[in-house]
Design a protein around this motif. Sequence first.
Motif, PDB file in Angstrom:
ATOM      1  N   ASN A   1     108.938  35.135   1.282  1.00  0.00           N
ATOM      2  CA  ASN A   1     107.845  35.670   2.095  1.00  0.00           C
ATOM      3  C   ASN A   1     107.432  37.029   1.550  1.00  0.00           C
ATOM      4  O   ASN A   1     108.277  37.904   1.359  1.00  0.00           O
ATOM      5  CB  ASN A   1     108.300  35.834   3.545  1.00  0.00           C
ATOM      6  N   MET A   2     106.141  37.199   1.301  1.00  0.00           N
ATOM      7  CA  MET A   2     105.596  38.462   0.827  1.00  0.00           C
ATOM      8  C   MET A   2     104.452  38.859   1.754  1.00  0.00           C
ATOM      9  O   MET A   2     103.462  38.131   1.871  1.00  0.00           O
ATOM     10  CB  MET A   2     105.108  38.342  -0.617  1.00  0.00           C
ATOM     11  N   ILE A   3     104.613  40.004   2.412  1.00  0.00           N
ATOM     12  CA  ILE A   3     103.663  40.446   3.427  1.00  0.00           C
ATOM     13  C   ILE A   3     103.044  41.761   2.990  1.00  0.00           C
ATOM     14  O   ILE A   3     103.766  42.682   2.558  1.00  0.00           O
ATOM     15  CB  ILE A   3     104.354  40.619   4.799  1.00  0.00           C
ATOM     16  N   ARG A   4     101.720  41.855   3.072  1.00  0.00           N
ATOM     17  CA  ARG A   4     101.002  43.094   2.754  1.00  0.00           C
ATOM     18  C   ARG A   4     100.284  43.553   4.025  1.00  0.00           C
ATOM     19  O   ARG A   4      99.178  43.089   4.337  1.00  0.00           O
ATOM     20  CB  ARG A   4     100.026  42.876   1.600  1.00  0.00           C
ATOM     21  N   PRO A   5     100.889  44.469   4.779  1.00  0.00           N
ATOM     22  CA  PRO A   5     100.329  44.833   6.084  1.00  0.00           C
ATOM     23  C   PRO A   5      98.979  45.518   5.999  1.00  0.00           C
ATOM     24  O   PRO A   5      98.160  45.382   6.914  1.00  0.00           O
ATOM     25  CB  PRO A   5     101.399  45.766   6.667  1.00  0.00           C
ATOM     26  N   ASN A   6      98.726  46.286   4.932  1.00  0.00           N
ATOM     27  CA  ASN A   6      97.481  47.051   4.871  1.00  0.00           C
ATOM     28  C   ASN A   6      96.260  46.177   4.641  1.00  0.00           C
ATOM     29  O   ASN A   6      95.133  46.594   4.920  1.00  0.00           O
ATOM     30  CB  ASN A   6      97.568  48.136   3.800  1.00  0.00           C
ATOM     31  N   ILE A   7      96.455  44.975   4.121  1.00  0.00           N
ATOM     32  CA  ILE A   7      95.334  44.031   4.002  1.00  0.00           C
ATOM     33  C   ILE A   7      95.565  42.793   4.869  1.00  0.00           C
ATOM     34  O   ILE A   7      94.763  41.868   4.858  1.00  0.00           O
ATOM     35  CB  ILE A   7      95.076  43.620   2.530  1.00  0.00           C
ATOM     36  N   GLY A   8      96.686  42.793   5.617  1.00  0.00           N
ATOM     37  CA  GLY A   8      96.910  41.766   6.628  1.00  0.00           C
ATOM     38  C   GLY A   8      97.185  40.377   6.094  1.00  0.00           C
ATOM     39  O   GLY A   8      96.782  39.387   6.715  1.00  0.00           O
ATOM     40  N   THR A   9      97.909  40.276   4.961  1.00  0.00           N
ATOM     41  CA  THR A   9      98.122  38.960   4.346  1.00  0.00           C
ATOM     42  C   THR A   9      99.604  38.593   4.262  1.00  0.00           C
ATOM     43  O   THR A   9     100.480  39.456   4.187  1.00  0.00           O
ATOM     44  CB  THR A   9      97.526  38.902   2.935  1.00  0.00           C
ATOM     45  N   VAL A  10      99.825  37.284   4.249  1.00  0.00           N
ATOM     46  CA  VAL A  10     101.144  36.686   4.055  1.00  0.00           C
ATOM     47  C   VAL A  10     101.037  35.692   2.911  1.00  0.00           C
ATOM     48  O   VAL A  10     100.094  34.891   2.864  1.00  0.00           O
ATOM     49  CB  VAL A  10     101.620  35.952   5.318  1.00  0.00           C
ATOM     50  N   SER A  11     101.989  35.722   1.973  1.00  0.00           N
ATOM     51  CA  SER A  11     102.030  34.726   0.902  1.00  0.00           C
ATOM     52  C   SER A  11     103.438  34.182   0.778  1.00  0.00           C
ATOM     53  O   SER A  11     104.355  34.596   1.489  1.00  0.00           O
ATOM     54  CB  SER A  11     101.547  35.326  -0.419  1.00  0.00           C
ATOM     55  N   GLY A  12     103.605  33.242  -0.151  1.00  0.00           N
ATOM     56  CA  GLY A  12     104.909  32.633  -0.340  1.00  0.00           C
ATOM     57  C   GLY A  12     105.007  31.305   0.395  1.00  0.00           C
ATOM     58  O   GLY A  12     104.015  30.683   0.751  1.00  0.00           O
ATOM     59  N   GLY A  13     106.259  30.879   0.620  1.00  0.00           N
ATOM     60  CA  GLY A  13     106.494  29.594   1.267  1.00  0.00           C
ATOM     61  C   GLY A  13     107.854  29.061   0.909  1.00  0.00           C
ATOM     62  O   GLY A  13     108.858  29.753   1.062  1.00  0.00           O
ATOM     63  N   ALA A  14     107.891  27.824   0.357  1.00  0.00           N
ATOM     64  CA  ALA A  14     109.167  27.158   0.096  1.00  0.00           C
ATOM     65  C   ALA A  14     109.093  26.364  -1.194  1.00  0.00           C
ATOM     66  O   ALA A  14     108.035  25.828  -1.554  1.00  0.00           O
ATOM     67  CB  ALA A  14     109.522  26.230   1.257  1.00  0.00           C
ATOM     68  N   TRP A  15     110.248  26.278  -1.873  1.00  0.00           N
ATOM     69  CA  TRP A  15     110.389  25.489  -3.101  1.00  0.00           C
ATOM     70  C   TRP A  15     111.736  24.770  -3.059  1.00  0.00           C
ATOM     71  O   TRP A  15     112.750  25.358  -2.670  1.00  0.00           O
ATOM     72  CB  TRP A  15     110.369  26.375  -4.343  1.00  0.00           C
ATOM     73  N   VAL A  16     111.730  23.521  -3.472  1.00  0.00           N
ATOM     74  CA  VAL A  16     112.965  22.763  -3.675  1.00  0.00           C
ATOM     75  C   VAL A  16     112.823  22.043  -5.020  1.00  0.00           C
ATOM     76  O   VAL A  16     111.821  21.366  -5.256  1.00  0.00           O
ATOM     77  CB  VAL A  16     113.201  21.730  -2.560  1.00  0.00           C
ATOM     78  N   TRP A  17     113.804  22.209  -5.884  1.00  0.00           N
ATOM     79  CA  TRP A  17     113.736  21.599  -7.208  1.00  0.00           C
ATOM     80  C   TRP A  17     115.080  20.967  -7.561  1.00  0.00           C
ATOM     81  O   TRP A  17     116.112  21.268  -6.952  1.00  0.00           O
ATOM     82  CB  TRP A  17     113.342  22.633  -8.269  1.00  0.00           C
ATOM     83  N   ASP A  18     115.052  20.082  -8.552  1.00  0.00           N
ATOM     84  CA  ASP A  18     116.268  19.504  -9.130  1.00  0.00           C
ATOM     85  C   ASP A  18     116.031  19.318 -10.624  1.00  0.00           C
ATOM     86  O   ASP A  18     115.101  19.923 -11.177  1.00  0.00           O
ATOM     87  CB  ASP A  18     116.670  18.211  -8.413  1.00  0.00           C
TER      88      ASP A  18
END
Length: 308
Positions: A39-56
């Motif tokens: 999770n990557m949050i930038r409060p000054n521009i009000g955004t959230v990025s990221g999520g989830a990854w599963v690999w093999d």
Amino acid sequence: MASDDNFHFAQMGDRWWMTETAWFSFCIPERKMGGWFYNMIRPNIGTVSGGAWVWDDSATLPWEVPYSSNLTVMPLQEDADLNDITLRNGVSLKTLEPLKVYRIGYEDGDLLKADLCFEAVMPPRPLRKPGSAFGDLTHFDQFGRVTGKLHLHGEEIAVDCLAMRDRSWGPRPEHRPRKSAYVTGIASPDDCFLFVTKANELSEQLAYGFMIKDGEIGDLVEGMRRVERDPRTGFVERILIEGVDEYGRRLEAEGKKLSGITLIRHSFIDHNGLMEWSINGKTGHGEDQDMWPVHDWSRYRRETGRAG
């Protein structure tokens, strides 16, 4: 401090690239499977990025691995509290015991559901030396035991592993990437290490890190990461880590990659390998995040050639 579990927005000033991150990893070594919730949050521009990854070991490209979701500009809700939140990238976090125990959830229809618990096996370890890719960020790392279940494409998969989480807050501009490697290995709560190489150097020398050996933690004061790369892809296949901590104890870790995923994270490439380690003679697992600015990676591959 317990307050470090929450956001630090009041301390961040007004630059758009001031950033808060919360990352949890996990693995299922017998299936050569690794995973992230980032999770990557930038409060000054009000955004959230990221999520989830599963690999093999079936694929390395994010659009071919079992699951990948990296959202970029989702809105941050008002009055956000990182101690109990469902972010709009799909990740939910709840603090059960400050700086120790967390519940991590995720849901994306029938593709991926997760209900995991991270329970720390050590106190948070703050970044103690300059020279790493984290720059001026406030940053800490923490090993823990991760337990729970995934539902991946309808299959229920149990998770019970030792893995790393980290937290950071401060400046993280997208247009200033740095080359570095972030390497973790844990055989038991009493035998583990973190090794981060110097930023923007090809030397692979230690910038900072720590080792827990026979239950006692010490900062690494010198060390080297040596890698063996696949000539077809350039990606790391084997690693030798050698180091010395503040008490004069030696770290010797040999790792082989079980699987990996290649992530494009704005202006740098991160090939993240799930590693099987021998850590001072004890078997464990962890990760090798091999991070390059994209233009540096492109130049490196052109100069070294591409086999196959």
